[in-house]
Design a protein around this motif. Structure first.
Motif, PDB file in Angstrom:
ATOM      1  N   GLY A 171       0.828  -1.202   0.000  1.00 11.94           N
ATOM      2  CA  GLY A 171       0.000   0.000   0.000  1.00 11.94           C
ATOM      3  C   GLY A 171       0.857   1.244   0.000  1.00 11.94           C
ATOM      4  N   THR A 172       0.366   2.267  -0.689  1.00 17.49           N
ATOM      5  CA  THR A 172       1.078   3.538  -0.791  1.00 17.49           C
ATOM      6  C   THR A 172       0.131   4.672  -0.437  1.00 17.49           C
ATOM      7  OG1 THR A 172       2.382   2.624  -2.618  1.00 17.49           O
ATOM      8  CG2 THR A 172       2.429   5.012  -2.345  1.00 17.49           C
ATOM      9  N   LYS A 173       0.683   5.664   0.247  1.00 19.28           N
ATOM     10  CA  LYS A 173      -0.083   6.861   0.603  1.00 19.28           C
ATOM     11  C   LYS A 173       0.653   8.067   0.036  1.00 19.28           C
ATOM     12  CE  LYS A 173      -0.922   9.721   4.641  1.00 19.28           C
ATOM     13  NZ  LYS A 173      -0.783   9.810   6.097  1.00 19.28           N
ATOM     14  N   TRP A 174      -0.102   9.005  -0.532  1.00 15.53           N
ATOM     15  CA  TRP A 174       0.487  10.261  -0.955  1.00 15.53           C
ATOM     16  C   TRP A 174      -0.537  11.371  -0.766  1.00 15.53           C
ATOM     17  CZ3 TRP A 174      -1.800   6.982  -4.313  1.00 15.53           C
ATOM     18  CH2 TRP A 174      -2.637   7.499  -5.289  1.00 15.53           C
ATOM     19  N   VAL A 175      -0.034  12.594  -0.675  1.00 22.93           N
ATOM     20  CA  VAL A 175      -0.896  13.747  -0.467  1.00 22.93           C
ATOM     21  C   VAL A 175      -0.817  14.629  -1.706  1.00 22.93           C
ATOM     22  CG1 VAL A 175      -1.330  15.787   0.953  1.00 22.93           C
ATOM     23  CG2 VAL A 175      -0.511  13.670   2.023  1.00 22.93           C
ATOM     24  N   LYS A 176      -2.004  14.972  -2.239  1.00 30.16           N
ATOM     25  CA  LYS A 176      -2.082  15.850  -3.399  1.00 30.16           C
ATOM     26  C   LYS A 176      -3.174  16.871  -3.142  1.00 30.16           C
ATOM     27  CE  LYS A 176      -2.648  15.962  -8.365  1.00 30.16           C
ATOM     28  NZ  LYS A 176      -2.899  15.194  -9.584  1.00 30.16           N
ATOM     29  N   ASP A 177      -2.841  18.129  -3.286  1.00 30.36           N
ATOM     30  CA  ASP A 177      -3.779  19.228  -3.048  1.00 30.36           C
ATOM     31  C   ASP A 177      -4.377  19.157  -1.643  1.00 30.36           C
ATOM     32  OD1 ASP A 177      -3.346  20.106  -5.677  1.00 30.36           O
ATOM     33  OD2 ASP A 177      -4.997  18.863  -6.446  1.00 30.36           O
ATOM     34  N   GLY A 178      -3.548  18.770  -0.673  1.00 35.53           N
ATOM     35  CA  GLY A 178      -3.986  18.702   0.717  1.00 35.53           C
ATOM     36  C   GLY A 178      -4.857  17.499   1.050  1.00 35.53           C
ATOM     37  N   ASN A 184      -4.339  10.333  -0.387  1.00 34.53           N
ATOM     38  CA  ASN A 184      -4.735   9.331  -1.370  1.00 34.53           C
ATOM     39  C   ASN A 184      -4.042   8.018  -1.029  1.00 34.53           C
ATOM     40  OD1 ASN A 184      -6.167  11.010  -3.603  1.00 34.53           O
ATOM     41  ND2 ASN A 184      -4.348  12.174  -3.055  1.00 34.53           N
ATOM     42  N   PHE A 185      -4.700   6.924  -1.343  1.00 34.54           N
ATOM     43  CA  PHE A 185      -4.160   5.602  -1.043  1.00 34.54           C
ATOM     44  C   PHE A 185      -4.343   4.687  -2.244  1.00 34.54           C
ATOM     45  CE2 PHE A 185      -5.693   7.517   2.834  1.00 34.54           C
ATOM     46  CZ  PHE A 185      -4.626   7.352   3.705  1.00 34.54           C
ATOM     47  N   ILE A 186      -3.377   3.805  -2.435  1.00 32.96           N
ATOM     48  CA  ILE A 186      -3.479   2.790  -3.476  1.00 32.96           C
ATOM     49  C   ILE A 186      -2.924   1.484  -2.911  1.00 32.96           C
ATOM     50  CG2 ILE A 186      -1.258   3.324  -4.538  1.00 32.96           C
ATOM     51  CD1 ILE A 186      -2.623   2.696  -7.254  1.00 32.96           C
TER      52      ILE A 186
END
Length: 125
Positions: free
Chosen positions: A73-80, A83-85
């Motif tokens: 699993g990966t987490k990232w932040v975009k435009d505050g 997001n998770f995949i």
């Protein structure tokens, strides 16, 4: 932790070069199970990375395969916004016809090649 799933190979996608040094490939198996008298079909999409991208090439469409994989699993932040995949990262595939296509060396050990328990060995331990 490692997992495995068995099903029919129904899709193989092209290799995608994500960066100069990183490539991925996806494939899908169809897994049908009977639950409470009803056949339920699920489609599991796996990802292969780097040297594993050739794994699906060894199998024909429609062939019954076993896939060994890890869940990542990966987490990232975009435009505050967070997001998770989740990826099912395949690292080995076997044909359910009896052979272990896509594996080599010790991974290919057959249990019928192990000597019976009554054979005395000369190991010191």
């Amino acid at each position: 932790m490692s997992y495995e799933a068995t099903g029919k190979l129904v899709a193989k996608f092209d290799i995608v070069q994500r960066t100069e040094s990183f490539k991925t490939r996806e494939f899908v198996i169809e897994k049908t199970e009977e639950i409470n008298g009803r056949a339920i079909t699920n489609y599991l999409k796996f990802q292969c990375v780097q040297d594993k991208t050739a794994l699906p090439d060894r199998f024909a469409m429609g062939e019954e395969v076993k896939v060994m994989f890890n869940i990542k699993g990966t987490k990232w932040v975009k435009d505050g916004r967070e997001n998770f995949i989740t990826n099912l990262d395949a690292w080995r595939m076997e044909s359910m016809k009896g052979g272990a296509a896509g594996s080599t060396g010790a991974e290919n050990t057959q249990f019928n090649n192990i000597p019976p328990q009554d054979v005395v060995d000369d190991l010191p331990f």
